[in-house]
Design a protein around this motif. Structure first.
Motif, PDB file in Angstrom:
ATOM      1  N   GLU A 151       0.821  -1.202   0.000  1.00 39.44           N
ATOM      2  CA  GLU A 151       0.000   0.000   0.000  1.00 39.44           C
ATOM      3  C   GLU A 151       0.861   1.260   0.000  1.00 39.44           C
ATOM      4  N   VAL A 152       0.251   2.380  -0.404  1.00 42.24           N
ATOM      5  CA  VAL A 152       0.930   3.676  -0.392  1.00 42.24           C
ATOM      6  C   VAL A 152       1.476   3.958   1.010  1.00 42.24           C
ATOM      7  N   GLY A 153       2.735   4.384   1.083  1.00 45.13           N
ATOM      8  CA  GLY A 153       3.353   4.711   2.364  1.00 45.13           C
ATOM      9  C   GLY A 153       3.985   3.533   3.074  1.00 45.13           C
ATOM     10  N   SER A 154       3.857   2.326   2.528  1.00 44.27           N
ATOM     11  CA  SER A 154       4.448   1.145   3.165  1.00 44.27           C
ATOM     12  C   SER A 154       5.971   1.263   3.211  1.00 44.27           C
ATOM     13  N   GLY A 155       6.563   0.657   4.250  1.00 38.19           N
ATOM     14  CA  GLY A 155       8.012   0.700   4.407  1.00 38.19           C
ATOM     15  C   GLY A 155       8.674  -0.648   4.252  1.00 38.19           C
ATOM     16  N   GLU A 156       7.911  -1.669   3.873  1.00 36.58           N
ATOM     17  CA  GLU A 156       8.488  -2.987   3.663  1.00 36.58           C
ATOM     18  C   GLU A 156       7.649  -3.775   2.681  1.00 36.58           C
ATOM     19  N   ALA A 157       8.294  -4.783   2.099  1.00 38.50           N
ATOM     20  CA  ALA A 157       7.608  -5.641   1.129  1.00 38.50           C
ATOM     21  C   ALA A 157       7.945  -7.092   1.421  1.00 38.50           C
ATOM     22  N   ARG A 158       6.917  -7.948   1.367  1.00 38.72           N
ATOM     23  CA  ARG A 158       7.107  -9.384   1.459  1.00 38.72           C
ATOM     24  C   ARG A 158       7.364  -9.910   0.044  1.00 38.72           C
ATOM     25  N   VAL A 159       8.451 -10.661  -0.109  1.00 36.88           N
ATOM     26  CA  VAL A 159       8.855 -11.080  -1.453  1.00 36.88           C
ATOM     27  C   VAL A 159       9.111 -12.582  -1.490  1.00 36.88           C
ATOM     28  N   SER A 160       9.194 -13.109  -2.710  1.00 34.19           N
ATOM     29  CA  SER A 160       9.404 -14.547  -2.894  1.00 34.19           C
ATOM     30  C   SER A 160      10.807 -14.977  -2.498  1.00 34.19           C
ATOM     31  N   SER A 161      11.780 -14.073  -2.589  1.00 30.01           N
ATOM     32  CA  SER A 161      13.163 -14.388  -2.231  1.00 30.01           C
ATOM     33  C   SER A 161      13.942 -13.095  -2.031  1.00 30.01           C
ATOM     34  N   THR A 162      14.877 -13.111  -1.114  1.00 28.53           N
ATOM     35  CA  THR A 162      15.754 -11.943  -0.911  1.00 28.53           C
ATOM     36  C   THR A 162      17.164 -12.218  -1.428  1.00 28.53           C
ATOM     37  N   ARG A 163      17.339 -13.307  -2.133  1.00 29.14           N
ATOM     38  CA  ARG A 163      18.661 -13.641  -2.651  1.00 29.14           C
ATOM     39  C   ARG A 163      19.113 -12.587  -3.667  1.00 29.14           C
ATOM     40  N   GLY A 164      20.315 -12.049  -3.464  1.00 28.07           N
ATOM     41  CA  GLY A 164      20.854 -11.037  -4.357  1.00 28.07           C
ATOM     42  C   GLY A 164      20.490  -9.617  -3.981  1.00 28.07           C
ATOM     43  N   PHE A 165      19.627  -9.437  -2.963  1.00 32.65           N
ATOM     44  CA  PHE A 165      19.261  -8.097  -2.495  1.00 32.65           C
ATOM     45  C   PHE A 165      20.164  -7.723  -1.320  1.00 32.65           C
TER      46      PHE A 165
END
Length: 320
Positions: A151-165
């Motif tokens: 949503e607008v203003g969010s400070g985090e995201a749930r993702v499928s993988s954090t590999r390489g980030f």
């Protein structure tokens, strides 16, 4: 004087006592110090060399002045180690840099909004840097899918993988209709977080789908047969791939300065530019003075010329 073990009449008698003097341990004194003009290399900084090849790598070869030939002769005649100080005409205290002074070749690269964002400089001062070619391109790194609506203003995201980030990377959050750009401040288990400096201004649905991609840039450098490539660079100092730091540590040819463009990410990234030469490198040899060779001593952090060797007690012969 040691007390005698036998009784004698009063008087003065010789006694063989222990010597209070330490043994002399002569240090290394066969090192030659050279002070002179070179094609390239650090200015007013003592550099210890163990071979003629070392000299060529650091200082190049210049037939117009005596330093190169002198060091070559030193090693060809059995010399084992020397210390070299390169000098050139530089601005005096309080004096502005002028055309008569030594300077590094450079090139300014602008960003997407045509604002200066990177200064590329030859590693050291001199005309040699005018033959360095530099280009820049954009790159895309790791990617992942959003697994929970954003949503607008969010400070985090749930993702499928954090590999390489990694922290400090610029990330594009995009779906079919819109995109946002964030700079990573923290990574948790399948979670990417960012700060208020790069807010999310649109809603993003996981089902769209929404993809998160790492954006970066590459810098290519060439000088004759030598080529260098620096990939996946970033402009945020928190990044492991922060461009000025990476290039300063790894390049033999150039260094970078972040001009901190006011354009917002990703528009502050250097725009893709074709290979072109650096320019305006100067040797600073036409107006050399005795003072440039003698130099000055304003303390351990500011010494030049002959005075740059003040702290070296291993030099037995000096040539300048």
């Amino acid at each position: 004087m040691r007390p005698s073990t036998t009784f004698k009449p009063p008087g003065v008698y010789p006694s063989q006592g222990e010597s209070a003097r330490d043994e002399l341990n002569p240090g290394e004194c066969d090192i030659v110090g050279f002070v002179g003009v070179a094609q390239k290399g650090p200015l007013n900084e003592p550099v210890r060399l163990a071979s003629w090849d070392d000299f060529g790598e650091v200082f190049g070869y210049d037939s117009d002045f005596y330093l190169s030939a002198s060091v070559e002769a030193f090693f060809r005649n059995g010399g084992r180690s020397c210390v070299v100080v390169r000098v050139a005409h530089l601005p005096g205290e309080g004096e502005r840099l002028g055309l008569e002074h030594a300077a590094a070749a450079e090139r300014i690269i602008t960003d997407d909004w045509n604002k200066p964002t990177l200064r590329v400089l030859a590693r050291t001062a001199g005309r040699w840097g005018n033959n360095i070619w530099v280009s820049a391109t954009h790159s895309v790194g790791a990617s992942a899918l959003l697994t929970q609506d954003l949503e607008v203003g969010s400070g985090e995201a749930r993702v499928s993988s954090t590999r390489g980030f990694e922290v400090g990377q610029l990330v594009r959050v995009s779906d079919r209709d819109s995109e946002d750009y964030v700079i990573i401040t923290e990574i948790a288990e399948r979670t990417i977080r960012w700060g208020a400096q790069t807010p999310v201004n649109r809603n993003h649905k996981a089902a769209s789908p929404t993809r998160l991609e790492v954006l970066g840039f590459d810098v290519q450098v060439a000088l004759r047969e030598r080529k260098e490539v620096f990939r996946n660079l970033q402009l945020h100092p928190a990044s492991r791939r922060y461009a000025p730091r990476v290039v300063d540590a790894e390049s033999r040819l150039i260094r970078l300065e972040n001009l901190e463009s006011s354009s917002p990410p990703p528009h502050n990234f250097p725009r893709p530019v074709p290979a072109d030469k650096l320019a305006a490198g100067r040797d600073g040899t036409e107006h050399l003075t005795v003072e440039d060779f003698v130099g000055h001593d304003r303390g351990p952090a500011d010494r030049s010329g002959l005075w740059a060797l003040r702290a070296r007690d291993d030099i037995g012969v000096l040539a300048c």
